[in-house]
Design a protein around this motif. Structure first.
Motif, mmCIF file in Angstrom:
data_model
loop_
_atom_site.group_PDB
_atom_site.id
_atom_site.type_symbol
_atom_site.label_atom_id
_atom_site.label_comp_id
_atom_site.label_asym_id
_atom_site.label_seq_id
_atom_site.Cartn_x
_atom_site.Cartn_y
_atom_site.Cartn_z
ATOM 1 N N GLY A 266 0.882 -1.199 -0.019
ATOM 2 C CA GLY A 266 -0.052 -0.041 0.087
ATOM 3 C C GLY A 266 0.745 1.316 0.003
ATOM 4 N N PHE A 267 0.991 1.893 -1.311
ATOM 5 C CA PHE A 267 1.617 3.066 -1.244
ATOM 6 C C PHE A 267 0.962 4.248 -0.740
ATOM 7 C CE2 PHE A 267 3.359 0.496 -4.767
ATOM 8 C CZ PHE A 267 4.840 0.676 -4.232
ATOM 9 N N SER A 268 -0.315 4.322 -0.729
ATOM 10 C CA SER A 268 -1.198 5.193 -0.054
ATOM 11 C C SER A 268 -2.603 4.586 0.188
ATOM 12 C CB SER A 268 -1.681 6.459 -1.018
ATOM 13 O OG SER A 268 -2.456 6.013 -1.848
ATOM 14 N N ASP A 269 -3.450 5.350 0.879
ATOM 15 C CA ASP A 269 -4.618 4.873 1.295
ATOM 16 C C ASP A 269 -5.387 4.421 0.188
ATOM 17 O OD1 ASP A 269 -4.117 5.118 4.003
ATOM 18 O OD2 ASP A 269 -5.250 6.780 3.957
ATOM 19 N N LYS A 270 -5.234 4.608 -1.106
ATOM 20 C CA LYS A 270 -6.002 4.412 -2.096
ATOM 21 C C LYS A 270 -5.179 3.645 -3.245
ATOM 22 C CE LYS A 270 -9.100 8.303 -1.732
ATOM 23 N NZ LYS A 270 -8.443 8.958 -0.681
ATOM 24 N N ILE A 271 -3.939 3.691 -3.240
ATOM 25 C CA ILE A 271 -3.178 3.137 -4.407
ATOM 26 C C ILE A 271 -2.144 2.051 -3.837
ATOM 27 C CG2 ILE A 271 -1.231 3.336 -6.161
ATOM 28 C CD1 ILE A 271 -3.691 4.913 -6.762
ATOM 29 N N SER A 272 -2.267 0.865 -4.566
ATOM 30 C CA SER A 272 -1.528 -0.287 -4.178
ATOM 31 C C SER A 272 -0.554 -0.714 -5.414
ATOM 32 C CB SER A 272 -2.019 -1.554 -3.252
ATOM 33 O OG SER A 272 -2.733 -2.140 -4.142
ATOM 34 N N GLY A 273 0.441 -1.300 -5.203
ATOM 35 C CA GLY A 273 1.397 -1.942 -6.368
ATOM 36 C C GLY A 273 2.163 -2.913 -6.023
ATOM 37 N N GLY A 274 2.430 -3.967 -6.804
ATOM 38 C CA GLY A 274 3.353 -5.225 -6.525
ATOM 39 C C GLY A 274 3.360 -5.971 -7.885
ATOM 40 N N ILE A 275 3.749 -7.359 -7.412
ATOM 41 C CA ILE A 275 3.786 -8.325 -8.651
ATOM 42 C C ILE A 275 2.823 -9.388 -8.899
ATOM 43 C CG2 ILE A 275 5.622 -9.575 -7.280
ATOM 44 C CD1 ILE A 275 7.317 -9.439 -9.967
ATOM 45 N N TYR A 276 2.772 -9.771 -9.716
ATOM 46 C CA TYR A 276 1.690 -10.937 -10.233
ATOM 47 C C TYR A 276 2.341 -12.124 -10.983
ATOM 48 C CZ TYR A 276 -2.263 -13.192 -12.678
ATOM 49 O OH TYR A 276 -3.014 -14.312 -12.892
ATOM 50 N N LEU A 277 2.174 -13.275 -10.418
ATOM 51 C CA LEU A 277 2.814 -14.360 -11.175
ATOM 52 C C LEU A 277 1.506 -15.401 -11.345
ATOM 53 C CD1 LEU A 277 5.555 -14.989 -8.657
ATOM 54 C CD2 LEU A 277 6.080 -13.934 -11.051
#
Length: 177
Positions: free
Chosen positions: A57-68
């Motif tokens: 969670g980079f902010s209260d509304k935005i998340s990012g990561g990786i998918y496999l």
């Protein structure tokens, strides 16, 4: 492989034993999603995709990561074997505040990714000019997803997503750290 399963079960136990308060989604959340797909967008549209994703969670509304994801299937009586591997970054926007959802057990989100897809095919028939035939290619595909999580415990829940990527529908469990 045993180490991966052991880590998965330790994470599951720790998530179920935790008693922190519920929160839909907030900055700093670390999520691990593990699941299966129903259907696939591969050439022959069969097989059961197995997938995992990690998000931060980079902010209260935005998340990012990786998918496999991985999917494999046999075709024509098992003579052909097709496999796909998907891997890449993805990001999500969490809509609870926008949609005025006050139930802390729900997390509604949507987003996009850019995946590297590796496809391979093998012929294992006998007595043909195609004996031991192998081919593969790699490409990059855009992906879209819309999903929801429901938390049974503050750190453990279920999720479902629809979209374009390895599978049109994915289901699984999620762990929040």
């Amino acid at each position: 492989m045993k180490k991966i399963f052991l880590m998965f079960f330790v994470a599951a136990f720790m998530s179920l034993a935790s008693e922190k308060a519920f929160a839909q989604y907030e900055k700093g959340d670390k999520l691990l999603n593990v699941g299966i797909g129903l259907g696939t967008y591969g050439l022959f549209g069969s097989g059961i995709p197995i997938n995992a994703s990690g998000e931060y969670g980079f902010s209260d509304k935005i998340s990012g990561g990786i998918y496999l994801a991985f999917v494999s299937t046999n075709y024509l009586g098992g003579d052909w074997k097709y496999s796909y591997v998907y891997a890449g970054p993805r990001a999500s926007y969490h809509f609870n505040e926008l949609f005025n959802i006050s139930n802390d057990k729900f997390d509604i989100y949507g987003g996009a990714g850019l995946y590297v897809r590796n496809y391979s095919a093998k012929w294992k028939g006998a007595g043909s000019y195609l004996d031991n035939y192998k081919t593969s290619y790699t490409d990059i595909i855009p992906a879209l997803h819309a999903g929801a999580r429901y938390y049974f415990k503050p750190t453990f829940g279920g999720w479902a997503e629809v979209g374009y990527g390895a599978s049109p529908l994915q289901l699984g469990v999620t762990f929040k750290f």
